[in-house]
Design a protein around this motif. Sequence first.
Motif, mmCIF file in Angstrom:
data_model
loop_
_atom_site.group_PDB
_atom_site.id
_atom_site.type_symbol
_atom_site.label_atom_id
_atom_site.label_comp_id
_atom_site.label_asym_id
_atom_site.label_seq_id
_atom_site.Cartn_x
_atom_site.Cartn_y
_atom_site.Cartn_z
ATOM 1 N N LEU A 85 -5.064 14.149 2.338
ATOM 2 C CA LEU A 85 -4.135 13.410 3.200
ATOM 3 C C LEU A 85 -4.856 12.422 4.132
ATOM 4 O O LEU A 85 -4.224 11.543 4.708
ATOM 5 C CB LEU A 85 -3.275 14.367 4.019
ATOM 6 N N SER A 86 -6.177 12.582 4.256
ATOM 7 C CA SER A 86 -6.909 11.673 5.151
ATOM 8 C C SER A 86 -6.893 10.242 4.609
ATOM 9 O O SER A 86 -7.155 9.295 5.340
ATOM 10 C CB SER A 86 -8.344 12.156 5.356
ATOM 11 N N LYS A 87 -6.569 10.102 3.320
ATOM 12 C CA LYS A 87 -6.488 8.746 2.746
ATOM 13 C C LYS A 87 -5.154 8.075 3.078
ATOM 14 O O LYS A 87 -4.967 6.893 2.840
ATOM 15 C CB LYS A 87 -6.655 8.811 1.222
ATOM 16 N N GLY A 88 -4.237 8.872 3.607
ATOM 17 C CA GLY A 88 -2.917 8.316 3.934
ATOM 18 C C GLY A 88 -2.711 8.229 5.435
ATOM 19 O O GLY A 88 -3.603 8.535 6.228
ATOM 20 N N TYR A 89 -1.510 7.822 5.820
ATOM 21 C CA TYR A 89 -1.196 7.594 7.245
ATOM 22 C C TYR A 89 -0.369 8.781 7.763
ATOM 23 O O TYR A 89 0.822 8.630 8.068
ATOM 24 C CB TYR A 89 -0.434 6.291 7.414
ATOM 25 N N PHE A 90 -1.023 9.947 7.824
ATOM 26 C CA PHE A 90 -0.286 11.160 8.204
ATOM 27 C C PHE A 90 -0.554 11.552 9.661
ATOM 28 O O PHE A 90 -1.712 11.588 10.092
ATOM 29 C CB PHE A 90 -0.685 12.328 7.292
ATOM 30 N N VAL A 91 0.515 11.857 10.360
ATOM 31 C CA VAL A 91 0.416 12.355 11.736
ATOM 32 C C VAL A 91 1.204 13.653 11.801
ATOM 33 O O VAL A 91 2.278 13.763 11.188
ATOM 34 C CB VAL A 91 1.040 11.344 12.735
ATOM 35 N N GLU A 92 0.679 14.616 12.555
ATOM 36 C CA GLU A 92 1.401 15.883 12.690
ATOM 37 C C GLU A 92 2.734 15.664 13.415
ATOM 38 O O GLU A 92 2.814 14.770 14.272
ATOM 39 C CB GLU A 92 0.566 16.864 13.519
ATOM 40 N N PRO A 93 3.741 16.481 13.106
ATOM 41 C CA PRO A 93 4.949 16.414 13.937
ATOM 42 C C PRO A 93 4.535 16.736 15.371
ATOM 43 O O PRO A 93 3.758 17.673 15.598
ATOM 44 C CB PRO A 93 5.854 17.509 13.352
ATOM 45 N N THR A 94 4.998 15.949 16.309
ATOM 46 C CA THR A 94 4.466 16.018 17.671
ATOM 47 C C THR A 94 5.590 16.257 18.679
ATOM 48 O O THR A 94 6.611 15.560 18.648
ATOM 49 C CB THR A 94 3.720 14.699 17.978
ATOM 50 N N ILE A 95 5.362 17.258 19.549
ATOM 51 C CA ILE A 95 6.385 17.599 20.548
ATOM 52 C C ILE A 95 5.747 17.570 21.934
ATOM 53 O O ILE A 95 4.762 18.269 22.188
ATOM 54 C CB ILE A 95 6.963 19.011 20.284
ATOM 55 N N PHE A 96 6.282 16.754 22.813
ATOM 56 C CA PHE A 96 5.855 16.718 24.215
ATOM 57 C C PHE A 96 6.910 17.399 25.073
ATOM 58 O O PHE A 96 8.083 17.021 25.039
ATOM 59 C CB PHE A 96 5.729 15.269 24.710
ATOM 60 N N ASP A 97 6.483 18.382 25.847
ATOM 61 C CA ASP A 97 7.392 19.061 26.787
ATOM 62 C C ASP A 97 7.197 18.457 28.189
ATOM 63 O O ASP A 97 6.211 17.774 28.453
ATOM 64 C CB ASP A 97 7.067 20.563 26.797
ATOM 65 N N ARG A 98 8.162 18.760 29.067
ATOM 66 C CA ARG A 98 8.112 18.354 30.482
ATOM 67 C C ARG A 98 7.906 16.845 30.632
ATOM 68 O O ARG A 98 7.111 16.371 31.430
ATOM 69 C CB ARG A 98 7.038 19.149 31.234
ATOM 70 N N VAL A 99 8.642 16.138 29.786
ATOM 71 C CA VAL A 99 8.652 14.672 29.885
ATOM 72 C C VAL A 99 9.664 14.313 30.969
ATOM 73 O O VAL A 99 10.736 14.915 31.048
ATOM 74 C CB VAL A 99 9.070 14.060 28.524
ATOM 75 N N ARG A 100 9.310 13.341 31.798
ATOM 76 C CA ARG A 100 10.281 12.867 32.800
ATOM 77 C C ARG A 100 10.973 11.622 32.228
ATOM 78 O O ARG A 100 10.345 10.814 31.531
ATOM 79 C CB ARG A 100 9.588 12.554 34.118
ATOM 80 N N PRO A 101 12.270 11.441 32.559
ATOM 81 C CA PRO A 101 13.025 10.345 31.934
ATOM 82 C C PRO A 101 12.387 8.969 32.104
ATOM 83 O O PRO A 101 12.548 8.104 31.262
ATOM 84 C CB PRO A 101 14.387 10.403 32.647
ATOM 85 N N GLU A 102 11.625 8.780 33.193
ATOM 86 C CA GLU A 102 11.065 7.438 33.424
ATOM 87 C C GLU A 102 9.758 7.191 32.662
ATOM 88 O O GLU A 102 9.256 6.074 32.628
ATOM 89 C CB GLU A 102 10.855 7.178 34.931
ATOM 90 N N ILE A 107 0.834 -1.210 0.000
ATOM 91 C CA ILE A 107 0.000 0.000 0.000
ATOM 92 C C ILE A 107 0.867 1.259 0.000
ATOM 93 O O ILE A 107 1.844 1.341 0.761
ATOM 94 C CB ILE A 107 -0.909 -0.015 1.257
ATOM 95 N N ASN A 108 0.487 2.223 -0.849
ATOM 96 C CA ASN A 108 1.127 3.536 -0.808
ATOM 97 C C ASN A 108 0.681 4.225 0.491
ATOM 98 O O ASN A 108 -0.503 4.530 0.659
ATOM 99 C CB ASN A 108 0.661 4.334 -2.033
ATOM 100 N N PRO A 109 1.607 4.477 1.423
ATOM 101 C CA PRO A 109 1.178 5.031 2.720
ATOM 102 C C PRO A 109 0.639 6.455 2.629
ATOM 103 O O PRO A 109 -0.009 6.930 3.554
ATOM 104 C CB PRO A 109 2.442 4.974 3.572
ATOM 105 N N ALA A 110 0.885 7.129 1.496
ATOM 106 C CA ALA A 110 0.345 8.480 1.328
ATOM 107 C C ALA A 110 -1.095 8.440 0.828
ATOM 108 O O ALA A 110 -1.800 9.457 0.858
ATOM 109 C CB ALA A 110 1.214 9.277 0.358
ATOM 110 N N ASP A 111 -1.533 7.267 0.344
ATOM 111 C CA ASP A 111 -2.895 7.123 -0.177
ATOM 112 C C ASP A 111 -3.239 5.632 -0.169
ATOM 113 O O ASP A 111 -2.866 4.894 -1.085
ATOM 114 C CB ASP A 111 -2.958 7.680 -1.613
ATOM 115 N N SER A 112 -3.947 5.225 0.858
ATOM 116 C CA SER A 112 -4.133 3.781 1.071
ATOM 117 C C SER A 112 -5.041 3.140 0.015
ATOM 118 O O SER A 112 -5.173 1.913 -0.017
ATOM 119 C CB SER A 112 -4.668 3.518 2.471
#
Length: 491
Positions: free
Chosen positions: A359-376, A24-29
């Motif tokens: 893009l809804s036909k493909g497997y797209f996720v926004e670039p995602t940034i989590f702040d204040r993550v603890r190492p554990e 499958i083309n991941p940009a258009d399933s």
Amino acid sequence: MKTYRNFIGGEWVTSASSKRIPNINPADSTDVLGETPMSTRDEAAAACAVAADAFREWRRVPAPRRGAIVTRAAQLMQERRNAIAQAIAHEEGKLVSEAQGEMNRSINVVEFSGAHGRRLNGATIPLELPNNFGYTLRVPRGVAALITPWNFPVAIPVWKIAPALVAGNSVVFKPSPLTPETSELVLQCFIDAGVPAGVLNMVYGDADVGTTMIDHPGVKCVSFTGSTPTGMAIYERAARRGIPAQCEMGGKNPVIVLEDADIDLAVAGVMAGAFGSTGQRCTATSRVILLHPVADAFLERLVDAASKLRLGSGLAENVAMGPIVSEAQLQRVLEYIDIGKHEGAELLYGGKRVTTGALSKGYFVEPTIFDRVRPEMRIAQEEIFGPVLAVIRVESFDEALAAANDSQFGLTSSIYTRDALRMFRYIDEIETGMTHVNSPTLGGEAQVPFGGTKATTVGPTEQGTEVFDFYTETKVAYIDYTGAKREGKLY
Ligand code: NAD
């Protein structure tokens, strides 16, 4: 619809298996390129038997001639690079420009391996006995079983196939079922370059094919790249047969940004590392560790840069980030985004699947940034393998080092600083197999060894001249030219 065929004994052969998965083309399933067979155990065993037969002749071909054939394959890859790069972008999803980068690396690796056919040297060793000398020869092991993932469907296969062949081994190659088109094109370069029938074989499939290969008596070494659970199982299986295995596995690569860093340089490096190739590189940046004085300024610029990334098909123009490779991988990424929220990390940017427009036909996720993550937290510890970045804030250089090393994985890492003292202390103390200073966690050159520590790597590194230690055994010869019996003293 195209059904991909195995390559066994110099022929393209249709698998007898009725079990197939769509490519499958991941940009258009809705765009299905073909079907990959999940070949049978018998087919995998047949490929191993053919390779074991072909090995007897191939090992006798002089190494420089084997090297010349592999060098020719590099030239064909260069001629066909645009078609192969398009295939990578179409079925794996990375941008054509990223696929061209993969082609550069791949061609370099194949050229480097081919040239090594003239340098497969042993050593002469002086002995204590007069008129005696010893020398070593490098001999190939036999059939090499090569098992690869989808994320670098050209580079990883060729950085195993090329040195294995130059060293005189025959090969059974099992690509990822997600990238059959690319695998076929790459194999064709080696076939057209003149690799004799039976010396290089390819079987599509999954665990059944892989385990059959490892268990086959003709197979004498296994090289694997993929996830840590699969690699550990493969290592154990190979050890039961007493054959060497090289397993390159998961990662959770950190970047440390110290308070004296060039912030723009660091932001550019983290953007390339975290979101380049949609975060699906083994060397992708998945954790960034910020010293408090720079944290706010760094994150402001990072979020600004992330918000400007244009998502789209890797085949389209002016796109900065492609899709996730498959539905299953997409679900895994979304699940980790949920885990991050539930663990109490602060979602600073992104976090959603694209559900509107083309893009809804493909497997797209926004670039995602989590702040204040603890190492554990799990999002700081577990491999997500997508465009999700965990930001950890710390008070000191020592705390940054401890956070970076607080991981089961150890592939690569990076630090941004202008301070030579802390830079060298960092290089001494960071627990990754490769590290970078003032540049992203990415990359590696053909002539340099590539590998990690801890749960990332078991067995010797790949690439560089070191890889030939894996694909050969050392044989020792003692030559006595006295023509006399040894009286009493043997040593
Ligand atoms: P995966 O482990 O699911 O599969 C890798 C290969 O192993 C595939 O060809 C698969 O069909 C095969 N396989 C699966 N089960 C098997 C079994 N029981 N026996 C034999 N073979 C089996 O990995 P993936 O999803 O294809 O790739 C992503 C992973 O690869 C990530 O974890 C990433 O970190 C890792 N990776 C590591 C490096 C590195 O150099 N360290 C490079 C690239 C990718």
